[in-house]
Write a protein that holds these residues in place. Sequence first.
Motif, short mmCIF file in Angstrom:
data_model
loop_
_atom_site.label_atom_id
_atom_site.label_comp_id
_atom_site.label_asym_id
_atom_site.label_seq_id
_atom_site.Cartn_x
_atom_site.Cartn_y
_atom_site.Cartn_z
N MET A 53 0.85 -1.18 0.00
CA MET A 53 0.00 0.00 0.00
C MET A 53 0.88 1.23 0.00
O MET A 53 1.68 1.42 0.90
CB MET A 53 -0.89 0.00 1.24
CG MET A 53 -2.02 1.04 1.23
SD MET A 53 -1.56 2.79 1.39
CE MET A 53 -0.85 2.82 3.02
N ASP A 88 3.81 4.37 2.90
CA ASP A 88 3.20 3.05 2.79
C ASP A 88 2.65 2.59 4.13
O ASP A 88 2.37 1.40 4.34
CB ASP A 88 4.20 2.02 2.25
CG ASP A 88 5.46 1.92 3.11
OD1 ASP A 88 5.52 2.59 4.16
OD2 ASP A 88 6.38 1.17 2.71
N LEU A 115 -0.14 2.18 7.17
CA LEU A 115 -1.59 1.95 7.18
C LEU A 115 -2.34 3.04 7.93
O LEU A 115 -3.52 3.26 7.69
CB LEU A 115 -1.90 0.58 7.82
CG LEU A 115 -1.66 -0.65 6.95
CD1 LEU A 115 -1.94 -1.91 7.74
CD2 LEU A 115 -2.53 -0.60 5.70
N ARG A 116 -1.65 3.72 8.86
CA ARG A 116 -2.28 4.81 9.60
C ARG A 116 -1.41 6.06 9.46
O ARG A 116 -0.34 6.14 10.04
CB ARG A 116 -2.47 4.46 11.08
CG ARG A 116 -3.56 3.45 11.34
CD ARG A 116 -4.00 3.48 12.81
NE ARG A 116 -2.91 3.20 13.71
CZ ARG A 116 -2.64 1.99 14.22
NH1 ARG A 116 -3.38 0.96 13.90
NH2 ARG A 116 -1.63 1.81 15.06
N MET A 166 -9.61 2.77 0.87
CA MET A 166 -8.95 3.67 1.80
C MET A 166 -10.00 4.53 2.50
O MET A 166 -11.06 4.81 1.94
CB MET A 166 -7.95 4.57 1.04
CG MET A 166 -7.11 5.48 1.92
SD MET A 166 -5.98 6.47 0.91
CE MET A 166 -5.01 7.25 2.21
N PRO A 213 -6.15 1.01 4.94
CA PRO A 213 -5.35 2.23 5.00
C PRO A 213 -6.21 3.42 5.40
O PRO A 213 -7.35 3.56 4.95
CB PRO A 213 -4.83 2.39 3.57
CG PRO A 213 -4.85 1.01 3.01
CD PRO A 213 -6.06 0.35 3.63
#
Length: 221
Positions: free
Chosen positions: A1, A27, A29-30, A161, A193
């Motif tokens: 991601m 990249d 996720l948070r 997302m 994400p």
Amino acid sequence: MTLDIHIQKTIHAAERRFELDVHFRSDALRMVLFGPSGAGKSLTLQAIAGLITPDAGHIAFNERVLFDTQAGIHLTPQRRRIAYLFQDYALFPHLTVAQNVGFGLSRSWLPLRHPEQHRLVQQWLNAFRIETTAASYPAQLSGGQRQRVALARALVSQPDMLLLDEPFAALDQSLRQHMRDELKEMQQQLALPMLIITHDPADVAALGDVVFTMQDGKIVQ
């Protein structure tokens, strides 16, 4: 991601000229965009979602180009597969909880006829423990319940997302940490994400795997 953004936009409003020039790649996720009001955080989020059009630049997510001025690419918000949670939640006051959640599945401006019977609506009502409020209206809900309804509506369309604009600003101080924990747990379960904008250091501490600090339309740290 991977989220890759490099956008520029000039805003003229009330005899003021604002230059947005945002460039970052991550990249995580948070992700958190952190900064004071007027820094350009909401404009950046709206550009990613396709709600405003940058003057120049590109936006790509997972190597899928959403916007690129040189290539002439400008996907509509519906085609970007990105969910947007507004600061005030933007629930429809004349629709029930089930109808609001089901609206995320509607292909028109008309709500689903029997959203409470739809499998995905039932799934997200149960996931956020708001199934008992399915027939209620937003004005009858607490702040925490309204946020859960807005999250369920955002997620029912199964986005790639999630964008959140000051998601806890409308909540009482006593409720904010509880909802931060709920959001963090949900994100971990879904591995979805998530990009949050906030001016609250507590949000950064709880939800920021990667933090970009914004000031005067630019990433400064």
